[in-house]
Design an enzyme around this catalytic site. Sequence first.
Site, short mmCIF file in Angstrom:
data_model
loop_
_atom_site.label_atom_id
_atom_site.label_comp_id
_atom_site.label_asym_id
_atom_site.label_seq_id
_atom_site.Cartn_x
_atom_site.Cartn_y
_atom_site.Cartn_z
N TYR A 136 -10.07 80.88 27.01
CA TYR A 136 -8.69 80.98 26.54
C TYR A 136 -8.19 82.42 26.52
CZ TYR A 136 -9.19 76.13 24.90
OH TYR A 136 -9.39 74.78 24.82
N LYS A 185 -23.36 74.71 28.00
CA LYS A 185 -23.53 74.09 29.32
C LYS A 185 -24.49 74.97 30.10
CE LYS A 185 -22.50 70.80 32.27
NZ LYS A 185 -23.07 69.45 32.08
N ASP A 217 -21.76 67.82 27.42
CA ASP A 217 -21.48 66.43 27.77
C ASP A 217 -22.33 65.47 26.93
OD1 ASP A 217 -23.55 67.63 29.14
OD2 ASP A 217 -23.15 66.64 31.04
N ASP A 241 -12.94 73.37 20.79
CA ASP A 241 -11.59 72.82 20.72
C ASP A 241 -11.61 71.33 20.99
OD1 ASP A 241 -8.84 72.57 20.63
OD2 ASP A 241 -8.46 73.68 22.48
N ASP A 245 -11.83 67.97 17.95
CA ASP A 245 -10.78 66.95 17.93
C ASP A 245 -11.39 65.55 18.07
OD1 ASP A 245 -8.76 68.73 17.56
OD2 ASP A 245 -7.94 68.62 19.58
#
Length: 357
Positions: A136, A185, A217, A241, A245
Amino acid sequence: MTQIAVLPGDGIGPEVTAAAVRVLDAAHPGLTFVEARVGAHAIATAGEPLPADTVRICSESKAILFGAVGGPGHDHLPLAERPEAAILGLRKHFGLYANVRPARVFAGMETRSPLRRELVDGMDLVFVRELTGGLYFGEKSITHEHGHEVARDVLVYVDDEIERVVRFAFALARTRRKRLTSVDKNNVLISSQLWRRVAIDVAHEFPDVTLEHMLVDNAAMQLVRDPRAFDVIVTENMFGDILSDEAAMITGTIGTAASAALGGASDGHSFGLYEPISGTAPDIAGQNVANPIGAILSAALLARFSLGDEAAAAAIERAVAQTLVAGPRTRDLDGAAGASTSDVADAIVARVSAVAV
């Protein structure tokens, strides 16, 4: 007196923030609350989403209680001029690198989860998301190459950025069930390989906390399969992020979801920004029907992390839990018969005050 900056913002922000202020004042008397402009309201009155006087008020305060920013009519503006730029600006200005997002299923809310009750009954986990680095905040560009548009977002992490947020997460896990899951990852991304190496190094400082590593994942799948298996989850900006959620949805409602963005240690002395994650909800703004519990639980986090008042934080959380069982509840939880924002705030204040007496 200890000053708290109150940035109500837009949409339902002023309503839910007012409720949070009342509850925090009841749990920790003697605070001074100073309001400041932010978001679309600040654009309309000061010409920018984060005016200098708002930053000054925040700088003079122990913590920031934040409502929500955003709304229609600003999509045509560059990102730096939109209401949402205010929250990014505050994170950057104050170095708020650790985003704490609890995900808890309160008693009486189990049937609201999209998962079966036996999977979520007692779910109580916390995300620690790195907030000021990663994809980001990396360099971004769109270029024209060989007849095509090419978009680039650069993912950069420095070892000390990883170290400080992982150390924060370890310290937080030490106050809970002493289990930390680091999500990365590692099998694809070089940045994740660095993340994992740093996490392993920091783990030596916390021999009493069990560290496990999980690919992002797999973490997404395990959150659905058995969310109660997690205690504290630490991860980089984008992964956090998305996964936080997902966890909020598993609890059954974002109306009770709180968050903290912190710039220091997890020992009750951090400067931080505290906000619900439910957004501006412009369709119900001004109607006194918004669920204030996410904002109220954010105030509990403020008491814990910035005021160092665990008793006040626990009193607020206990009063919320009691209210979710006995009522009143807003219409997002009780349908058409739901109570008003102020009714819910009244009930929680009364329960907090009864404990204080």
